[in-house]
Design a protein around this motif. Structure first.
Motif, mmCIF file in Angstrom:
data_model
loop_
_atom_site.group_PDB
_atom_site.id
_atom_site.type_symbol
_atom_site.label_atom_id
_atom_site.label_comp_id
_atom_site.label_asym_id
_atom_site.label_seq_id
_atom_site.Cartn_x
_atom_site.Cartn_y
_atom_site.Cartn_z
ATOM 1 N N SER A 106 9.897 -1.141 0.450
ATOM 2 C CA SER A 106 9.937 -2.483 0.576
ATOM 3 C C SER A 106 9.384 -3.094 1.783
ATOM 4 O O SER A 106 9.488 -4.221 2.207
ATOM 5 N N GLY A 134 4.070 1.655 -1.266
ATOM 6 C CA GLY A 134 4.554 2.085 -2.504
ATOM 7 C C GLY A 134 3.619 2.349 -3.824
ATOM 8 O O GLY A 134 3.775 3.355 -4.563
ATOM 9 N N ALA A 163 -5.945 -9.416 15.378
ATOM 10 C CA ALA A 163 -4.764 -9.992 14.972
ATOM 11 C C ALA A 163 -3.837 -10.164 16.106
ATOM 12 O O ALA A 163 -3.687 -9.359 16.958
ATOM 13 N N ASN A 175 -0.135 0.822 11.477
ATOM 14 C CA ASN A 175 -0.794 1.911 10.795
ATOM 15 C C ASN A 175 -0.655 2.225 9.356
ATOM 16 O O ASN A 175 -0.940 3.376 8.755
ATOM 17 N N ILE A 212 -4.124 -13.615 11.187
ATOM 18 C CA ILE A 212 -5.476 -13.151 11.004
ATOM 19 C C ILE A 212 -6.375 -14.660 10.496
ATOM 20 O O ILE A 212 -5.782 -15.400 9.893
ATOM 21 N N LEU A 259 3.738 -9.654 7.693
ATOM 22 C CA LEU A 259 4.785 -9.083 8.532
ATOM 23 C C LEU A 259 4.599 -7.368 8.595
ATOM 24 O O LEU A 259 4.940 -6.776 7.673
ATOM 25 N N ILE A 295 14.936 -6.436 -6.003
ATOM 26 C CA ILE A 295 15.902 -5.422 -6.097
ATOM 27 C C ILE A 295 17.047 -6.093 -4.784
ATOM 28 O O ILE A 295 16.401 -6.088 -3.910
ATOM 29 N N SER A 329 -0.028 -5.618 3.275
ATOM 30 C CA SER A 329 -1.050 -4.551 3.012
ATOM 31 C C SER A 329 -2.144 -5.564 2.627
ATOM 32 O O SER A 329 -3.276 -5.168 3.034
ATOM 33 N N ASP A 387 7.092 -9.880 -5.301
ATOM 34 C CA ASP A 387 6.040 -10.769 -5.527
ATOM 35 C C ASP A 387 4.760 -9.876 -4.647
ATOM 36 O O ASP A 387 4.652 -10.256 -3.163
ATOM 37 N N LEU A 415 -3.807 3.283 7.161
ATOM 38 C CA LEU A 415 -4.243 4.595 7.555
ATOM 39 C C LEU A 415 -3.124 5.674 6.925
ATOM 40 O O LEU A 415 -3.466 6.751 6.287
ATOM 41 N N TYR A 437 -9.757 -7.899 17.294
ATOM 42 C CA TYR A 437 -10.861 -7.236 16.516
ATOM 43 C C TYR A 437 -11.770 -8.107 15.579
ATOM 44 O O TYR A 437 -11.063 -9.010 15.246
ATOM 45 N N MET A 490 -8.123 -0.848 9.406
ATOM 46 C CA MET A 490 -8.791 -0.006 10.338
ATOM 47 C C MET A 490 -8.073 1.456 10.066
ATOM 48 O O MET A 490 -6.698 1.227 9.996
ATOM 49 N N VAL A 527 1.000 -1.075 0.044
ATOM 50 C CA VAL A 527 0.030 -0.018 0.184
ATOM 51 C C VAL A 527 0.941 1.372 -0.054
ATOM 52 O O VAL A 527 0.487 2.227 -0.606
HETATM 53 C C1 LIG Z 1 -2.397 -8.855 10.607
HETATM 54 C C2 LIG Z 1 -2.190 -7.322 10.214
HETATM 55 C C3 LIG Z 1 -3.341 -6.495 10.257
HETATM 56 C C4 LIG Z 1 -3.032 -4.994 10.308
HETATM 57 N N1 LIG Z 1 -3.945 -4.107 10.423
HETATM 58 C C5 LIG Z 1 -4.077 -2.742 10.052
HETATM 59 C C6 LIG Z 1 -4.955 -1.929 10.165
HETATM 60 O O1 LIG Z 1 -6.035 -2.258 10.428
HETATM 61 N N2 LIG Z 1 -5.062 -0.542 9.784
HETATM 62 C C7 LIG Z 1 -3.616 0.005 9.442
HETATM 63 O O2 LIG Z 1 -3.302 1.217 9.079
HETATM 64 N N3 LIG Z 1 -2.497 -1.099 9.272
HETATM 65 C C8 LIG Z 1 -2.696 -2.332 9.457
HETATM 66 N N4 LIG Z 1 -1.649 -3.257 9.390
HETATM 67 C C9 LIG Z 1 -0.250 -2.565 9.328
HETATM 68 C C10 LIG Z 1 -0.302 -2.505 7.441
HETATM 69 O O3 LIG Z 1 -0.778 -3.633 6.992
HETATM 70 C C11 LIG Z 1 1.440 -2.323 7.149
HETATM 71 O O4 LIG Z 1 2.077 -1.260 8.078
HETATM 72 C C12 LIG Z 1 1.546 -1.855 5.878
HETATM 73 O O5 LIG Z 1 0.841 -2.746 4.946
HETATM 74 C C13 LIG Z 1 2.937 -1.777 5.319
HETATM 75 O O6 LIG Z 1 2.853 -1.488 3.927
HETATM 76 P P1 LIG Z 1 4.119 -1.510 2.988
HETATM 77 O O7 LIG Z 1 3.769 -1.410 1.714
HETATM 78 O O8 LIG Z 1 5.301 -0.781 3.802
HETATM 79 O O9 LIG Z 1 4.583 -3.177 3.008
HETATM 80 P P2 LIG Z 1 4.116 -4.251 2.345
HETATM 81 O O10 LIG Z 1 2.565 -4.408 1.960
HETATM 82 O O11 LIG Z 1 4.629 -5.463 3.165
HETATM 83 O O12 LIG Z 1 4.671 -4.284 0.834
HETATM 84 C C14 LIG Z 1 6.191 -4.303 0.762
HETATM 85 C C15 LIG Z 1 6.235 -4.882 -0.869
HETATM 86 O O13 LIG Z 1 7.465 -4.703 -0.951
HETATM 87 C C16 LIG Z 1 8.084 -5.919 -1.768
HETATM 88 N N5 LIG Z 1 9.327 -6.261 -1.387
HETATM 89 C C17 LIG Z 1 10.194 -6.482 -0.623
HETATM 90 N N6 LIG Z 1 11.541 -6.187 -0.537
HETATM 91 C C18 LIG Z 1 11.394 -6.317 -2.147
HETATM 92 C C19 LIG Z 1 12.535 -6.309 -2.839
HETATM 93 N N7 LIG Z 1 14.078 -6.622 -2.560
HETATM 94 N N8 LIG Z 1 12.648 -6.090 -4.216
HETATM 95 C C20 LIG Z 1 11.107 -5.760 -4.825
HETATM 96 N N9 LIG Z 1 10.049 -5.904 -4.013
HETATM 97 C C21 LIG Z 1 10.389 -6.242 -2.770
HETATM 98 C C22 LIG Z 1 7.207 -7.160 -1.112
HETATM 99 O O14 LIG Z 1 7.030 -8.099 -2.144
HETATM 100 C C23 LIG Z 1 5.822 -6.297 -0.712
HETATM 101 O O15 LIG Z 1 4.905 -6.591 -1.938
HETATM 102 C C24 LIG Z 1 -1.774 -4.145 9.809
HETATM 103 C C25 LIG Z 1 -0.848 -5.497 9.429
HETATM 104 C C26 LIG Z 1 -0.748 -6.813 9.771
HETATM 105 C C27 LIG Z 1 0.124 -7.756 9.407
#
Ligand SMILES: Cc1cc2nc3c(=O)[nH]c(=O)nc-3n(C[C@H](O)[C@H](O)[C@H](O)COP(=O)(O)OP(=O)(O)OC[C@H]3O[C@@H](n4cnc5c(N)ncnc54)[C@H](O)[C@@H]3O)c2cc1C
Length: 436
Positions: free
Chosen positions: A240, A48, A328, A398, A283, A370, A210, A74, A68, A401, A315, A80, A46
């Motif tokens: 990432s 990126g 969770a 978060n 979850i 994670l 990467i 996300s 992947d 959000l 929740y 929430m 979410v």
């Molecule tokens: C069970 C659970 C419940 C949650 N509930 C909430 C909620 O209710 N409200 C809220 O606001 N937040 C919530 N969160 C937190 C939220 O999901 C995360 O903070 C958010 O998704 C992080 O997003 P991100 O894009 O940084 O990471 P990610 O969603 O993990 O995306 C990272 C991406 O980077 C890619 N990647 C990694 N390394 C590389 C590389 N070397 N080369 C290319 N691609 C790469 C991965 O494949 C992945 O697709 C929850 C999280 C979990 C696990």
């Protein structure tokens, strides 16, 4: 060049200062646009996706790179948008950021839904926070007092009133609080809408891992893949998630790096770039028996239901496709993503204490993700040493959000070269002091 209305929608309040900053930003963008610009975004979770979305008008070309995307945290998130019920002691800076983040959501959703023709499932009925017994309620009350002191909109809710509002609740709860302004979206739909909207806006997607990022010159950044392909851009956002520490940097130790060529790029200091740790969340996806996806009559609950059950947190969320999400766990188990008997058992036990009829639902699947967490649990958003490399991770619990605000502030940095005030407390350099 983006229209003023478009940019204006990314600001929380329209004030004279905002307008002046906006005009300044438009001015500086002209300079950025003098030569072709290409933004690389590593990570299509979410964060990126939102960065790419908010940058779409500022760059000649944007490429999203993800090894992947199905593994993104996300896609597992509850969704929430909870600046109030996620407000914890000692996190005032984060709470202020979360409140600003929540304000951006309605206009973000409106623009995104119009651009993608997808519904992201924004529910604005509010969040109940309930205690199973008196000691759970006492814990909630202590937190509610702190939240009230900060001026957050939270109201006491008796057990009987809660049951009147949500008839499926157990009649043996102690009571709780109602946070009317804590909303929810459906993260899978949100990411899907972002992907479609980005495709509609000409953003390219590449499936590659990467392994190294190299800053050759201020406006020449190379992202090297595991198959040794080199993808170049003028700007890069590293989003990432929890995997960020696995990417190597070849980065000059000479500062400042912006302006003029970077001589002799050198390997980064050992703890570079960021000390992110993965926090596992498990979850359970459920659905009513005899579920017919074509005839969903309504949501399982009208509100988001959060609860403390014998000191444990759970929740229960209702999705528009009829699914019910129970979450969770919060576990520090390294990069181990499996679901565990203990995690799932505890979640179901707690959920059943709050809504007894949960036991009649069917299990659709178990999932885990994670969360990317930093040592102080604050996000890490901002440039590395004023370069065209921007970090956007550490959003921990978060990230859904904070996605629109992060995207809009990263875009603001790239467009102006100035670090927005809102992200100054979240600078990546706060962990680098010993290495400088
Ligand atoms: C069970 C659970 C419940 C949650 N509930 C909430 C909620 O209710 N409200 C809220 O606001 N937040 C919530 N969160 C937190 C939220 O999901 C995360 O903070 C958010 O998704 C992080 O997003 P991100 O894009 O940084 O990471 P990610 O969603 O993990 O995306 C990272 C991406 O980077 C890619 N990647 C990694 N390394 C590389 C590389 N070397 N080369 C290319 N691609 C790469 C991965 O494949 C992945 O697709 C929850 C999280 C979990 C696990």
């Amino acid at each position: 060049m983006p229209g003023i209305e478009k940019l204006g929608a990314t600001l929380t309040q329209t004030s004279i200062l905002d307008i002046l900053a906006l005009l300044d930003m438009m001015d500086k963008m002209t300079a950025v646009k003098e030569s072709p610009t290409k933004l690389l975004v590593v990570g299509a979770g979410v964060i990126g996706l939102s960065v790419a979305w908010h940058c779409r008008d500022f760059f000649d070309e944007i490429t999203l790179i993800d090894s992947d995307p199905d593994q993104a945290a996300s896609l597992v998130a509850g969704g929430m948008l909870a600046p109030v019920t996620e407000a914890h002691f000692g996190e005032e800076t984060l709470i202020a950021f979360n409140l600003s983040a929540a304000k951006l959501y309605p206009s973000f959703v409106q623009q995104l839904e119009a651009s993608s023709n997808c519904c992201v499932g924004l529910q604005t009925t509010g969040t109940m926070c309930l205690g199973k017994n008196t000691s759970d309620l006492a814990q909630l009350t202590q937190l509610a007092k702190f939240q009230e002191k900060l001026g957050l909109n939270i109201k006491p809710l008796s057990a009987s009133k809660a049951k009147e509002m949500e008839p499926l609740l157990s009649s043996r709860l102690a009571g709780g609080y109602l946070a009317m302004e804590d909303f929810i979206v459906e993260p899978i739909e949100l990411c899907n809408a972002l992907n479609i909207a980005l495709l509609n806006n000409g953003v390219a997607s590449i499936r590659e891992e990467i392994v190294e990022i190299s800053l050759e010159e201020p406006n020449l950044i190379s992202a090297i893949t595991s198959s040794n392909t080199v993808i170049t851009g003028t700007h890069l956002c590293l989003a990432s998630g929890s995997q960020i520490g696995r990417i190597n940097f070849s980065f000059s130790s000479n500062r400042p790096l912006s302006g003029g060529k970077v001589a002799n790029p050198q390997p980064a200091p050992e703890n570079f770039p960021l000390p992110i740790r993965p926090v596992r969340g498990q979850i359970i996806r459920l659905r009513p028996q005899r579920f017919d996806s074509n005839s969903v009559n309504g949501l399982f609950t009208n509100h988001t239901v959060r609860a403390y059950v014998d000191g444990k947190h759970v929740y229960i969320l209702s999705r528009h496709n009829g699914e019910v999400v129970v979450g969770a766990t919060s576990e520090e188990q390294g990069y181990h993503k499996a679901n565990t008997v203990e995690g799932i058992y505890e979640l179901l036990k707690c959920a059943q204490d709050i809504i007894p009829s949960i036991r009649e639902l069917e299990i659709v699947r178990l999932e885990s993700g994670l969360r990317p967490a930093s040592p102080d649990n604050f996000p890490i958003v901002g440039p590395l040493y004023s370069t065209n490399i921007c970090i956007a991770t550490g959003h921990y619990r978060n990230g859904i959000l904070q996605a629109p605000i992060t995207g809009s502030l990263v875009a603001k940095y790239f467009a102006t070269g100035q670090i927005p005030l809102e992200i100054k407390p979240f600078s990546p350099e706060r962990f680098q002091e010993s290495a400088l």
